[in-house]
Design a protein around this motif. Structure first.
Motif, short mmCIF file in Angstrom:
data_model
loop_
_atom_site.label_atom_id
_atom_site.label_comp_id
_atom_site.label_asym_id
_atom_site.label_seq_id
_atom_site.Cartn_x
_atom_site.Cartn_y
_atom_site.Cartn_z
N THR A 42 0.84 -1.20 0.00
CA THR A 42 0.00 0.00 0.00
C THR A 42 0.87 1.24 0.00
O THR A 42 1.83 1.34 0.77
CB THR A 42 -0.92 0.03 1.25
N PHE A 43 0.54 2.18 -0.86
CA PHE A 43 1.24 3.46 -0.93
C PHE A 43 0.23 4.59 -0.96
O PHE A 43 -0.86 4.46 -1.53
CB PHE A 43 2.11 3.54 -2.20
N ASP A 44 0.57 5.71 -0.34
CA ASP A 44 -0.28 6.90 -0.43
C ASP A 44 -0.12 7.54 -1.80
O ASP A 44 0.97 7.56 -2.37
CB ASP A 44 0.13 7.93 0.64
N THR A 45 -1.23 8.05 -2.33
CA THR A 45 -1.15 8.78 -3.59
C THR A 45 -0.62 10.19 -3.33
O THR A 45 -0.86 10.77 -2.28
CB THR A 45 -2.53 8.89 -4.25
N ARG A 46 0.12 10.71 -4.29
CA ARG A 46 0.65 12.06 -4.22
C ARG A 46 -0.20 12.98 -5.09
O ARG A 46 -0.93 12.53 -5.98
CB ARG A 46 2.10 12.08 -4.71
N ALA A 47 -0.11 14.27 -4.83
CA ALA A 47 -0.93 15.24 -5.55
C ALA A 47 -0.71 15.14 -7.06
O ALA A 47 -1.66 15.22 -7.85
CB ALA A 47 -0.64 16.65 -5.05
N GLN A 48 0.55 14.97 -7.49
CA GLN A 48 0.81 14.93 -8.92
C GLN A 48 0.24 13.67 -9.55
O GLN A 48 -0.14 13.67 -10.73
CB GLN A 48 2.31 15.04 -9.21
N GLN A 49 0.14 12.58 -8.77
CA GLN A 49 -0.47 11.37 -9.31
C GLN A 49 -1.97 11.55 -9.52
O GLN A 49 -2.53 11.09 -10.52
CB GLN A 49 -0.22 10.19 -8.35
N VAL A 50 -2.62 12.21 -8.56
CA VAL A 50 -4.05 12.45 -8.69
C VAL A 50 -4.32 13.36 -9.89
O VAL A 50 -5.27 13.16 -10.65
CB VAL A 50 -4.62 13.06 -7.39
N GLY A 51 -3.45 14.37 -10.07
CA GLY A 51 -3.60 15.25 -11.22
C GLY A 51 -3.46 14.49 -12.53
O GLY A 51 -4.21 14.71 -13.49
N ALA A 52 -2.48 13.58 -12.59
CA ALA A 52 -2.28 12.78 -13.80
C ALA A 52 -3.47 11.87 -14.06
O ALA A 52 -3.86 11.64 -15.22
CB ALA A 52 -1.00 11.96 -13.67
N LEU A 53 -4.09 11.35 -13.00
CA LEU A 53 -5.28 10.51 -13.16
C LEU A 53 -6.43 11.32 -13.75
O LEU A 53 -7.15 10.84 -14.63
CB LEU A 53 -5.67 9.91 -11.82
N ALA A 54 -6.60 12.55 -13.30
CA ALA A 54 -7.66 13.41 -13.84
C ALA A 54 -7.45 13.64 -15.34
O ALA A 54 -8.40 13.56 -16.13
CB ALA A 54 -7.69 14.74 -13.09
N GLU A 55 -6.20 13.90 -15.74
CA GLU A 55 -5.91 14.11 -17.16
C GLU A 55 -6.13 12.82 -17.95
O GLU A 55 -6.59 12.85 -19.11
CB GLU A 55 -4.47 14.57 -17.34
N ALA A 56 -5.83 11.67 -17.35
CA ALA A 56 -5.94 10.40 -18.05
C ALA A 56 -7.37 10.08 -18.47
O ALA A 56 -7.59 9.33 -19.42
CB ALA A 56 -5.39 9.27 -17.18
N LEU A 57 -8.35 10.66 -17.78
CA LEU A 57 -9.74 10.43 -18.15
C LEU A 57 -10.03 10.95 -19.55
O LEU A 57 -10.94 10.47 -20.23
CB LEU A 57 -10.67 11.09 -17.14
N PHE A 58 -9.26 11.95 -20.00
CA PHE A 58 -9.41 12.46 -21.36
C PHE A 58 -8.39 11.82 -22.30
O PHE A 58 -8.70 11.51 -23.46
CB PHE A 58 -9.26 13.98 -21.37
N ASP A 59 -7.16 11.61 -21.81
CA ASP A 59 -6.11 11.04 -22.65
C ASP A 59 -6.43 9.60 -23.06
O ASP A 59 -5.85 9.08 -24.03
CB ASP A 59 -4.77 11.04 -21.91
N ALA A 60 -7.33 8.94 -22.34
CA ALA A 60 -7.66 7.54 -22.65
C ALA A 60 -8.41 7.41 -23.97
O ALA A 60 -8.52 6.31 -24.50
CB ALA A 60 -8.49 6.94 -21.51
N TYR A 61 -8.93 8.52 -24.49
CA TYR A 61 -9.67 8.50 -25.75
C TYR A 61 -8.83 9.13 -26.85
O TYR A 61 -8.20 10.17 -26.64
CB TYR A 61 -10.96 9.31 -25.63
N ARG A 62 -8.88 8.54 -28.03
CA ARG A 62 -8.33 9.22 -29.21
C ARG A 62 -9.40 10.10 -29.84
O ARG A 62 -9.13 11.17 -30.36
CB ARG A 62 -7.81 8.20 -30.22
N TYR A 63 -10.64 9.60 -29.78
CA TYR A 63 -11.76 10.35 -30.31
C TYR A 63 -12.93 10.33 -29.32
O TYR A 63 -13.12 9.36 -28.57
CB TYR A 63 -12.26 9.73 -31.64
N ASP A 64 -13.70 11.40 -29.34
CA ASP A 64 -15.01 11.49 -28.71
C ASP A 64 -15.05 11.18 -27.21
O ASP A 64 -15.82 10.32 -26.77
CB ASP A 64 -16.01 10.59 -29.44
N PRO A 65 -14.26 11.86 -26.38
CA PRO A 65 -14.45 11.70 -24.92
C PRO A 65 -15.84 12.23 -24.55
O PRO A 65 -16.21 13.35 -24.95
CB PRO A 65 -13.33 12.57 -24.33
N PRO A 66 -16.64 11.45 -23.84
CA PRO A 66 -18.04 11.82 -23.61
C PRO A 66 -18.25 13.22 -23.02
O PRO A 66 -19.16 13.94 -23.48
CB PRO A 66 -18.54 10.72 -22.66
N PRO A 67 -17.46 13.68 -22.04
CA PRO A 67 -17.74 15.02 -21.50
C PRO A 67 -17.58 16.13 -22.54
O PRO A 67 -18.37 17.08 -22.58
CB PRO A 67 -16.71 15.17 -20.37
#
Length: 258
Positions: free
Chosen positions: A111-136
């Motif tokens: 188990t490891f604690d998440t760091r602020a920069q990791q959480v930020g990267a996860l937020a960006e990944a929600l869009f980067d996961a799509y090449r086309y048509d991210p629903p939001p």
């Protein structure tokens, strides 16, 4: 225009079964251990005082724990007989993680604690996961352009140019997190249709703030091109992995809209 007017539906509400409901206001006392561990917390204590008031516990967590890059910051409940008029103390707990030698076999789980920069990267990944048509962004563009989503495609660029690359007359300090190009659907291919709109976006998690060069670059770029909008996307990750909530606000020459 506020994000409520731009965004369809109601924001997702996280259910916290077994938790005492948030109180409002939620008062937090900043303890010496937290101030010593995080310069941001010490600066906050000096500017706003030792007891801070927030709209809810979730709001306090977002601003005092998730937005601060300091592992070990925690809320500690006051003792039942504590005379202080606070709902929690912000403290820095000692790192309970074992040494590398004492961890044992990784197959048993670490188990490891998440760091602020990791959480930020996860937020960006929600869009980067799509090449086309991210629903939001599809939903946002449909509302913004007053078009049926089936009539256009959105292409994602997860490594857009700096501001100076987008417009050489501007200072190139700000680097957008992600860019989106909206085109008419065309039988000739995904990138064959007419460009309807471009968006460049800064993606933030929780209540993390802008750096000065980010804000200045966003506002100046927003003034330049009617077909290019600058967006601030704030992502709430508390429902991950089942869901996430976000708000989208446009930035114009006067700053954030709404």
């Amino acid at each position: 225009m506020s994000w409520e007017e731009q965004w369809p539906g109601e924001p997702y509400q996280v259910s916290e079964a077994g938790r005492v409901p948030d109180v409002s206001p939620f008062r937090v006392a900043l303890k010496r251990s937290a101030c010593a561990a995080a310069a941001e917390i010490e600066t906050l204590r000096q500017s706003a005082g030792e007891v801070l008031s927030y709209d809810s516990r979730a709001d306090a967590v977002a601003k005092l724990i998730h937005a601060v890059d300091c592992p070990g910051l925690r809320f500690q409940e006051p003792a039942p007989n504590d005379p202080a008029d606070v709902d929690a103390y912000l403290v820095k707990v000692r790192d309970p993680r074992p040494s590398a030698a004492a961890r044992g076999d990784p197959a048993t789980g670490w188990t490891f604690d998440t760091r602020a920069q990791q959480v930020g990267a996860l937020a960006e990944a929600l869009f980067d996961a799509y090449r086309y048509d991210p629903p939001p962004i599809v939903a946002y563009a449909a509302r913004d352009l007053e078009r049926d989503p089936d009539t256009f495609r959105v292409r994602v660029d997860d490594d857009p140019d700096r501001v100076g690359g987008l417009d050489p007359d501007l200072d190139g300090a700000w680097h957008p997190d992600v860019a989106f190009t909206v085109r008419d659907r065309d039988e000739g291919g995904d990138d064959a249709g007419r460009v309807l709109k471009r968006y460049v976006a800064e993606v933030k998690h929780g209540s993390t703030s802008f750096e000065r060069n980010q804000r200045d670059g966003m506002v100046r770029l927003a003034e330049r091109d009617a077909k290019l909008d600058v967006l601030l996307v704030r992502v709430d990750l508390s429902g991950i992995p089942q869901s996430y909530d976000l708000t989208i606000r446009a930035i114009d020459a006067g700053g954030l809209s709404g």
